[in-house]
Design a protein around this motif. Structure first.
Motif, PDB file in Angstrom:
ATOM      1  N   PRO A  24     115.999  81.580 -14.581  1.00 54.94           N
ATOM      2  CA  PRO A  24     114.970  81.851 -15.577  1.00 54.94           C
ATOM      3  C   PRO A  24     115.416  82.915 -16.563  1.00 54.94           C
ATOM      4  O   PRO A  24     116.228  83.774 -16.237  1.00 54.94           O
ATOM      5  CB  PRO A  24     113.792  82.361 -14.747  1.00 54.94           C
ATOM      6  CG  PRO A  24     114.435  82.942 -13.532  1.00 54.94           C
ATOM      7  CD  PRO A  24     115.653  82.089 -13.270  1.00 54.94           C
ATOM      8  N   THR A  32     106.546  92.607 -17.422  1.00 56.98           N
ATOM      9  CA  THR A  32     106.600  92.117 -16.054  1.00 56.98           C
ATOM     10  C   THR A  32     106.256  93.160 -15.003  1.00 56.98           C
ATOM     11  O   THR A  32     105.681  92.830 -13.982  1.00 56.98           O
ATOM     12  CB  THR A  32     107.989  91.532 -15.753  1.00 56.98           C
ATOM     13  OG1 THR A  32     108.968  92.525 -16.002  1.00 56.98           O
ATOM     14  CG2 THR A  32     108.256  90.308 -16.583  1.00 56.98           C
ATOM     15  N   PHE A  79     111.204  86.331 -13.449  1.00 59.84           N
ATOM     16  CA  PHE A  79     110.077  85.907 -14.274  1.00 59.84           C
ATOM     17  C   PHE A  79     110.511  84.888 -15.309  1.00 59.84           C
ATOM     18  O   PHE A  79     111.661  84.874 -15.730  1.00 59.84           O
ATOM     19  CB  PHE A  79     109.438  87.123 -14.966  1.00 59.84           C
ATOM     20  CG  PHE A  79     108.710  88.007 -14.014  1.00 59.84           C
ATOM     21  CD1 PHE A  79     107.359  87.826 -13.779  1.00 59.84           C
ATOM     22  CD2 PHE A  79     109.368  88.995 -13.325  1.00 59.84           C
ATOM     23  CE1 PHE A  79     106.688  88.628 -12.879  1.00 59.84           C
ATOM     24  CE2 PHE A  79     108.708  89.810 -12.421  1.00 59.84           C
ATOM     25  CZ  PHE A  79     107.359  89.624 -12.197  1.00 59.84           C
ATOM     26  N   ASP A  80     109.548  84.060 -15.757  1.00 55.54           N
ATOM     27  CA  ASP A  80     109.842  83.074 -16.788  1.00 55.54           C
ATOM     28  C   ASP A  80     110.056  83.765 -18.132  1.00 55.54           C
ATOM     29  O   ASP A  80     109.922  84.980 -18.259  1.00 55.54           O
ATOM     30  CB  ASP A  80     108.744  82.013 -16.852  1.00 55.54           C
ATOM     31  CG  ASP A  80     107.404  82.555 -17.328  1.00 55.54           C
ATOM     32  OD1 ASP A  80     107.335  83.707 -17.817  1.00 55.54           O
ATOM     33  OD2 ASP A  80     106.414  81.825 -17.214  1.00 55.54           O
ATOM     34  N   ALA A  81     110.379  82.976 -19.154  1.00 51.28           N
ATOM     35  CA  ALA A  81     110.701  83.514 -20.471  1.00 51.28           C
ATOM     36  C   ALA A  81     109.569  84.333 -21.078  1.00 51.28           C
ATOM     37  O   ALA A  81     109.809  85.266 -21.830  1.00 51.28           O
ATOM     38  CB  ALA A  81     111.088  82.375 -21.414  1.00 51.28           C
ATOM     39  N   LYS A  85     104.847  84.183 -15.485  1.00 50.18           N
ATOM     40  CA  LYS A  85     104.920  83.528 -14.175  1.00 50.18           C
ATOM     41  C   LYS A  85     106.210  83.909 -13.473  1.00 50.18           C
ATOM     42  O   LYS A  85     107.263  83.957 -14.087  1.00 50.18           O
ATOM     43  CB  LYS A  85     104.869  81.996 -14.315  1.00 50.18           C
ATOM     44  CG  LYS A  85     103.581  81.474 -14.890  1.00 50.18           C
ATOM     45  CD  LYS A  85     102.486  81.529 -13.866  1.00 50.18           C
ATOM     46  CE  LYS A  85     101.214  80.937 -14.452  1.00 50.18           C
ATOM     47  NZ  LYS A  85     100.114  80.978 -13.549  1.00 50.18           N
ATOM     48  N   VAL A  87     109.141  83.223 -10.529  1.00 46.82           N
ATOM     49  CA  VAL A  87     109.790  82.169  -9.764  1.00 46.82           C
ATOM     50  C   VAL A  87     110.515  82.835  -8.608  1.00 46.82           C
ATOM     51  O   VAL A  87     111.034  83.944  -8.724  1.00 46.82           O
ATOM     52  CB  VAL A  87     110.762  81.311 -10.612  1.00 46.82           C
ATOM     53  CG1 VAL A  87     110.008  80.474 -11.625  1.00 46.82           C
ATOM     54  CG2 VAL A  87     111.809  82.161 -11.277  1.00 46.82           C
ATOM     55  N   ARG A  99     113.336  76.444  -5.097  1.00 48.09           N
ATOM     56  CA  ARG A  99     112.662  77.248  -6.110  1.00 48.09           C
ATOM     57  C   ARG A  99     111.156  77.057  -6.006  1.00 48.09           C
ATOM     58  O   ARG A  99     110.646  75.944  -6.094  1.00 48.09           O
ATOM     59  CB  ARG A  99     113.132  76.868  -7.501  1.00 48.09           C
ATOM     60  CG  ARG A  99     112.303  77.581  -8.580  1.00 48.09           C
ATOM     61  CD  ARG A  99     112.944  77.579  -9.905  1.00 48.09           C
ATOM     62  NE  ARG A  99     113.988  78.598  -9.869  1.00 48.09           N
ATOM     63  CZ  ARG A  99     114.759  78.884 -10.895  1.00 48.09           C
ATOM     64  NH1 ARG A  99     114.633  78.237 -12.014  1.00 48.09           N
ATOM     65  NH2 ARG A  99     115.677  79.820 -10.803  1.00 48.09           N
ATOM     66  N   THR A 101     107.415  78.306  -7.654  1.00 52.93           N
ATOM     67  CA  THR A 101     106.837  78.819  -8.892  1.00 52.93           C
ATOM     68  C   THR A 101     105.474  79.422  -8.613  1.00 52.93           C
ATOM     69  O   THR A 101     104.684  78.863  -7.857  1.00 52.93           O
ATOM     70  CB  THR A 101     106.696  77.676  -9.924  1.00 52.93           C
ATOM     71  OG1 THR A 101     107.987  77.086 -10.125  1.00 52.93           O
ATOM     72  CG2 THR A 101     106.166  78.185 -11.245  1.00 52.93           C
TER      73      THR A 101
END
Length: 151
Positions: A24, A32, A79-81, A85, A87, A99, A101
């Motif tokens: 990610p 975050t 964390f996602d972009a 969220k 991961v 993985r 989520t």
């Protein structure tokens, strides 16, 4: 503890047809850190040690097996972009990486899911004071839990 890991191994070892997802992209720490900073610190429980530390990317957790049966076990949280969220990538001996989520979060709990051919696998982390509980289950309920203590 061994029962928990064996059940997690059994759940993840079933043919799932999962492809390994790319790593990610991580957002700014200011975004975050406020989400999962309650995970910070070192957590120990029956042959596993999990360290969660603040980084430039937010919060980074890694888990290492200290018993012979769990040497090489790792869990990485990112964390996602958008930094919204999380991961959770898990590697256990003798099975492909998995993985999970993030699907739910409140003040001191976070739940992750991963689709499998057999249904949905779930993991939930809940902190209460100096204890961290990690539960494993499916869409039908929680099958097992393991407790870590701070320090």
């Amino acid at each position: 503890m061994l029962t928990f890991l064996v059940s997690l191994f059994t759940m993840l070892a079933a043919p799932t047809g999962l492809a390994t997802a790319p790593a990610p992209v991580v957002a700014d720490a200011a975004v975050t850190n406020r989400h999962l900073d309650w995970l910070g610190g070192t957590w120990r429980g029956n042959g596993l040690e999990m360290r969660c530390d603040p980084t430039k990317q937010g919060v980074s957790c890694s888990e290492e097996g200290t018993s012979e049966a769990m040497k090489g076990a790792k869990a990485e949280l990112a964390f996602d972009a958008m930094g919204e969220k999380a991961v959770l990538d898990i590697t256990l001996p003798a099975i492909p990486p998995s993985r999970f989520t993030e699907v739910a979060r409140d003040a001191q709990s976070v739940t992750f899911e991963m689709p499998t051919k057999a249904g949905t696998a779930r993991l939930r982390f809940t902190r209460t004071g100096d204890a961290l509980k990690v539960e494993r289950g499916t869409a039908k309920g929680w099958a097992s839990a393991m407790e870590y203590l701070r320090g």
